[in-house]
Design a protein around this motif. Structure first.
Motif, PDB file in Angstrom:
ATOM      1  N   SER A 155       0.838  -1.206   0.000  1.00  0.00           N
ATOM      2  CA  SER A 155       0.000   0.000   0.000  1.00  0.00           C
ATOM      3  C   SER A 155       0.872   1.256   0.000  1.00  0.00           C
ATOM      4  CB  SER A 155      -0.938  -0.007   1.211  1.00  0.00           C
ATOM      5  OG  SER A 155      -0.229  -0.293   2.395  1.00  0.00           O
ATOM      6  N   THR A 156       1.943   1.230   0.809  1.00  0.00           N
ATOM      7  CA  THR A 156       2.894   2.346   0.794  1.00  0.00           C
ATOM      8  C   THR A 156       3.634   2.399  -0.538  1.00  0.00           C
ATOM      9  OG1 THR A 156       3.207   2.184   3.188  1.00  0.00           O
ATOM     10  CG2 THR A 156       4.894   3.352   1.951  1.00  0.00           C
ATOM     11  N   ALA A 157       4.037   1.231  -1.050  1.00  0.00           N
ATOM     12  CA  ALA A 157       4.747   1.184  -2.325  1.00  0.00           C
ATOM     13  C   ALA A 157       3.878   1.707  -3.467  1.00  0.00           C
ATOM     14  CB  ALA A 157       5.188  -0.248  -2.615  1.00  0.00           C
ATOM     15  N   THR A 158       2.576   1.406  -3.417  1.00  0.00           N
ATOM     16  CA  THR A 158       1.670   1.868  -4.472  1.00  0.00           C
ATOM     17  C   THR A 158       1.590   3.388  -4.495  1.00  0.00           C
ATOM     18  OG1 THR A 158       0.360  -0.157  -4.348  1.00  0.00           O
ATOM     19  CG2 THR A 158      -0.688   1.763  -5.354  1.00  0.00           C
ATOM     20  N   ARG A 159       1.485   3.995  -3.331  1.00  0.00           N
ATOM     21  CA  ARG A 159       1.464   5.470  -3.269  1.00  0.00           C
ATOM     22  C   ARG A 159       2.769   6.041  -3.820  1.00  0.00           C
ATOM     23  NH1 ARG A 159       1.574   7.575   1.480  1.00  0.00           N
ATOM     24  NH2 ARG A 159       1.834   5.732   2.781  1.00  0.00           N
ATOM     25  N   MET A 160       3.866   5.370  -3.556  1.00  0.00           N
ATOM     26  CA  MET A 160       5.153   5.810  -4.069  1.00  0.00           C
ATOM     27  C   MET A 160       5.204   5.681  -5.589  1.00  0.00           C
ATOM     28  SD  MET A 160       8.866   4.434  -2.854  1.00  0.00           S
ATOM     29  CE  MET A 160       8.640   2.845  -3.666  1.00  0.00           C
ATOM     30  N   PHE A 161       4.682   4.572  -6.136  1.00  0.00           N
ATOM     31  CA  PHE A 161       4.653   4.396  -7.580  1.00  0.00           C
ATOM     32  C   PHE A 161       3.812   5.475  -8.261  1.00  0.00           C
ATOM     33  CE2 PHE A 161       5.171  -0.424  -6.770  1.00  0.00           C
ATOM     34  CZ  PHE A 161       6.542  -0.256  -6.635  1.00  0.00           C
ATOM     35  N   VAL A 162       2.691   5.828  -7.640  1.00  0.00           N
ATOM     36  CA  VAL A 162       1.837   6.891  -8.185  1.00  0.00           C
ATOM     37  C   VAL A 162       2.604   8.213  -8.235  1.00  0.00           C
ATOM     38  CG1 VAL A 162      -0.235   8.281  -7.778  1.00  0.00           C
ATOM     39  CG2 VAL A 162      -0.333   5.788  -7.509  1.00  0.00           C
ATOM     40  N   ALA A 163       3.351   8.506  -7.172  1.00  0.00           N
ATOM     41  CA  ALA A 163       4.155   9.732  -7.151  1.00  0.00           C
ATOM     42  C   ALA A 163       5.205   9.711  -8.247  1.00  0.00           C
ATOM     43  CB  ALA A 163       4.822   9.898  -5.779  1.00  0.00           C
ATOM     44  N   TRP A 164       5.804   8.541  -8.486  1.00  0.00           N
ATOM     45  CA  TRP A 164       6.787   8.439  -9.568  1.00  0.00           C
ATOM     46  C   TRP A 164       6.151   8.755 -10.911  1.00  0.00           C
ATOM     47  CZ3 TRP A 164       9.807   3.219  -8.502  1.00  0.00           C
ATOM     48  CH2 TRP A 164      10.508   3.342  -7.290  1.00  0.00           C
ATOM     49  N   GLY A 165       4.958   8.199 -11.142  1.00  0.00           N
ATOM     50  CA  GLY A 165       4.290   8.432 -12.415  1.00  0.00           C
ATOM     51  C   GLY A 165       3.868   9.873 -12.621  1.00  0.00           C
ATOM     52  N   LEU A 166       3.579  10.574 -11.531  1.00  0.00           N
ATOM     53  CA  LEU A 166       3.119  11.962 -11.628  1.00  0.00           C
ATOM     54  C   LEU A 166       4.258  12.965 -11.710  1.00  0.00           C
ATOM     55  CD1 LEU A 166       0.170  11.992  -9.045  1.00  0.00           C
ATOM     56  CD2 LEU A 166      -0.001  12.042 -11.532  1.00  0.00           C
ATOM     57  N   THR A 167       5.481  12.550 -11.386  1.00  0.00           N
ATOM     58  CA  THR A 167       6.582  13.507 -11.253  1.00  0.00           C
ATOM     59  C   THR A 167       6.842  14.284 -12.536  1.00  0.00           C
ATOM     60  OG1 THR A 167       7.649  12.174  -9.537  1.00  0.00           O
ATOM     61  CG2 THR A 167       9.026  13.745 -10.726  1.00  0.00           C
ATOM     62  N   LEU A 168       7.068  13.590 -13.642  1.00  0.00           N
ATOM     63  CA  LEU A 168       7.357  14.290 -14.898  1.00  0.00           C
ATOM     64  C   LEU A 168       6.220  15.207 -15.332  1.00  0.00           C
ATOM     65  CD1 LEU A 168       9.168  11.515 -16.991  1.00  0.00           C
ATOM     66  CD2 LEU A 168      10.088  13.767 -16.451  1.00  0.00           C
ATOM     67  N   PRO A 169       4.957  14.728 -15.417  1.00  0.00           N
ATOM     68  CA  PRO A 169       3.885  15.634 -15.869  1.00  0.00           C
ATOM     69  C   PRO A 169       3.571  16.749 -14.884  1.00  0.00           C
ATOM     70  CG  PRO A 169       2.988  13.487 -15.244  1.00  0.00           C
ATOM     71  CD  PRO A 169       4.470  13.346 -15.267  1.00  0.00           C
ATOM     72  N   ALA A 170       3.621  16.473 -13.586  1.00  0.00           N
ATOM     73  CA  ALA A 170       3.284  17.507 -12.600  1.00  0.00           C
ATOM     74  C   ALA A 170       4.313  18.632 -12.612  1.00  0.00           C
ATOM     75  CB  ALA A 170       3.179  16.891 -11.206  1.00  0.00           C
ATOM     76  N   ALA A 171       5.595  18.271 -12.550  1.00  0.00           N
ATOM     77  CA  ALA A 171       6.643  19.297 -12.602  1.00  0.00           C
ATOM     78  C   ALA A 171       6.609  20.025 -13.940  1.00  0.00           C
ATOM     79  CB  ALA A 171       8.009  18.659 -12.379  1.00  0.00           C
ATOM     80  N   GLY A 172       6.332  19.285 -15.023  1.00  0.00           N
ATOM     81  CA  GLY A 172       6.254  19.909 -16.341  1.00  0.00           C
ATOM     82  C   GLY A 172       5.113  20.900 -16.458  1.00  0.00           C
ATOM     83  N   LEU A 173       3.964  20.569 -15.866  1.00  0.00           N
ATOM     84  CA  LEU A 173       2.815  21.471 -15.934  1.00  0.00           C
ATOM     85  C   LEU A 173       3.071  22.759 -15.169  1.00  0.00           C
ATOM     86  CD1 LEU A 173      -0.108  22.008 -16.759  1.00  0.00           C
ATOM     87  CD2 LEU A 173      -0.850  20.787 -14.691  1.00  0.00           C
ATOM     88  N   VAL A 174       3.613  22.643 -13.947  1.00  0.00           N
ATOM     89  CA  VAL A 174       3.928  23.853 -13.164  1.00  0.00           C
ATOM     90  C   VAL A 174       4.965  24.691 -13.896  1.00  0.00           C
ATOM     91  CG1 VAL A 174       4.910  24.694 -11.000  1.00  0.00           C
ATOM     92  CG2 VAL A 174       3.329  22.759 -10.971  1.00  0.00           C
ATOM     93  N   ALA A 175       5.963  24.039 -14.491  1.00  0.00           N
ATOM     94  CA  ALA A 175       6.995  24.771 -15.217  1.00  0.00           C
ATOM     95  C   ALA A 175       6.418  25.474 -16.447  1.00  0.00           C
ATOM     96  CB  ALA A 175       8.109  23.812 -15.630  1.00  0.00           C
TER      97      ALA A 175
END
Length: 417
Positions: free
Chosen positions: A301-321
């Motif tokens: 369950s903790t690992a899944t939340r971490m995987f979700v954060a990994w998947g969001l990193t590129l698009p989330a940082a890219g959108l804010v940028a």
């Protein structure tokens, strides 16, 4: 340095701030397992990691070249674009630190750079081949390779030492953990410090201070190394807690296997010029080592939340940028607005973090999210964890506590009518 303008100076300072956040965000990669198994005291561990991060920054510039001249087309990239990219990366680092999730600072930086570049110039300025071969493929391969290597190494260590005294073995592996943690810190310096060197070099090229394709100047290497070392020394205690206690429960043998596997992957990628996520490598190694011990499990369950954060990193940082680039291109007042937004957002995140302080005094407390037996934990063990625990026998000498005594489980017989 006489040609550096005020805007370029702001970009360089912001890049060093990102490097600082990279340091405390990724301290867990090297030291979480060492701290959680008791091999080193928390403050001593982060001090050693800081020194070795600084040393590692001087060992190679291959990753810096990938960032400065491989990821995006240097022509047409302005200092404002790089500033916007750094804003996206810094805010993502701070948000994931706040919630204690080990996400990739490297991918936050690259996502920010890609997002800002697309907003400014278009998709044609992004080198898609480099993104796929040196960013996306390593992002998938690194945790798998490190995890499989750590699992095999952990099983071998238990098999080799099955007839030895457990206390003596654990003491020896704790000493080995110190050496392997130092190797991870050194590897982290050779990989992550270079990303800031690369982004500063790209800014200097964009500002016509350096010629395209130039290596980072010595003052850039020194400043980037010092910034990441200072951030490492402060320690990202929230992420250390998650990595050390939230994903799995590690014994010294497993910690040694995880760190050795992760360091091997990171050092190999640095020599090849891959802009690898040290977070992905170390997290994969921790999970692999967790499964490498009989009876050992991973809290999925903790690992899944971490995987979700990994998947969001590129698009989330890219959108804010990209949004930041839209504002900065309006002129000097746009740059000022984005700068104020960055400072205000960072301050707000820090104030929220003070509501529940995690530092070297409580980093090993069992109230870590997802820790078994943690008081008030709302995170169940999960189907995969339960299945593995049910079919795998515990290590020799350990008692199974999941089966209650017959006297406690036998239901009361109804009275005869």
């Amino acid at each position: 340095m006489e040609h550096i303008t005020l805007l370029l100076a702001i970009v360089i300072v912001t890049a060093l701030v990102f490097d600082f956040t990279n340091g405390f965000h990724d301290t867990a990669n090297a030291m979480a397992t060492t701290i959680s198994t008791g091999a080193m005291k928390p403050k001593t561990a982060v001090a050693m990691s800081a020194v070795l991060n600084l040393v590692g920054a001087f060992l190679s510039v291959e990753v810096a070249k990938t960032i400065s001249s491989g990821l995006v087309d240097e022509s047409g990239i302005s200092p404002e674009v790089i500033f916007a990219a750094l804003v996206g990366a810094i805010l993502w680092n701070l948000l994931t630190w706040l919630v204690g999730l080990p996400s990739s600072s490297s991918h936050a930086l690259m996502g920010g750079l890609i997002g800002a570049t697309v907003a400014s110039v278009g998709f044609s300025a992004v080198n898609g081949g480099v993104v796929v071969t040196k960013v996306l493929i390593p992002a998938i391969a690194a945790p798998l390779v490190a995890g499989i290597g750590a699992m095999i190494a952990a099983r071998l260590t238990y098999k080799i030492g099955k007839n030895t005294d457990q206390k003596a073995t654990a003491k020896g592996y704790r000493a080995g953990q110190i050496a392997s943690a130092g190797l991870v810190s050194l590897a982290h310096g050779t990989n992550d410090a270079q990303k800031t060197m690369g982004i500063i070099t790209l800014a200097l090229v964009a500002g016509n201070v350096l010629a395209p394709g130039s290596n980072p100047p010595m003052w850039v290497i020194v400043s980037a190394g010092v910034a990441i070392a200072l951030g490492t020394y402060l320690g990202g205690w929230r992420i250390i807690r998650t990595m050390g206690k939230g994903l799995t429960d590690l014994q010294p043998q497993q910690g040694f296997a995880a760190q050795t596997s992760a360091a091997s992957v990171i050092l190999a990628s640095s020599n090849l010029g891959f802009s690898l996520s040290t977070t992905h490598s170390c997290s994969g190694a921790v999970m692999g080592a967790g499964l490498g011990r009989k009876g050992g499990v991973v809290r999925w369950s903790t690992a899944t939340r971490m995987f979700v954060a990994w998947g969001l990193t590129l698009p989330a940082a890219g959108l804010v940028a990209a949004l930041s680039e839209f504002v900065t291109k309006q002129g000097d007042w746009g740059v000022a607005v984005v700068a104020v937004f960055l400072v205000a957002s960072s301050l707000a995140i820090w104030i929220v973090s003070r509501r529940q302080v995690v530092d070297h005094t409580n980093v090993n407390d069992t109230e870590a999210p997802g820790a078994e037996g943690a008081e008030g934990s709302e995170e169940p063990a999960g189907v995969v964890t339960t299945a593995i625990a049910a079919v795998t026998p515990p290590p020799a000498g350990e008692l199974r506590t999941t089966v209650p005594a017959p006297a406690e489980t036998e239901p009361a017989r109804p009275a005869a009518v």
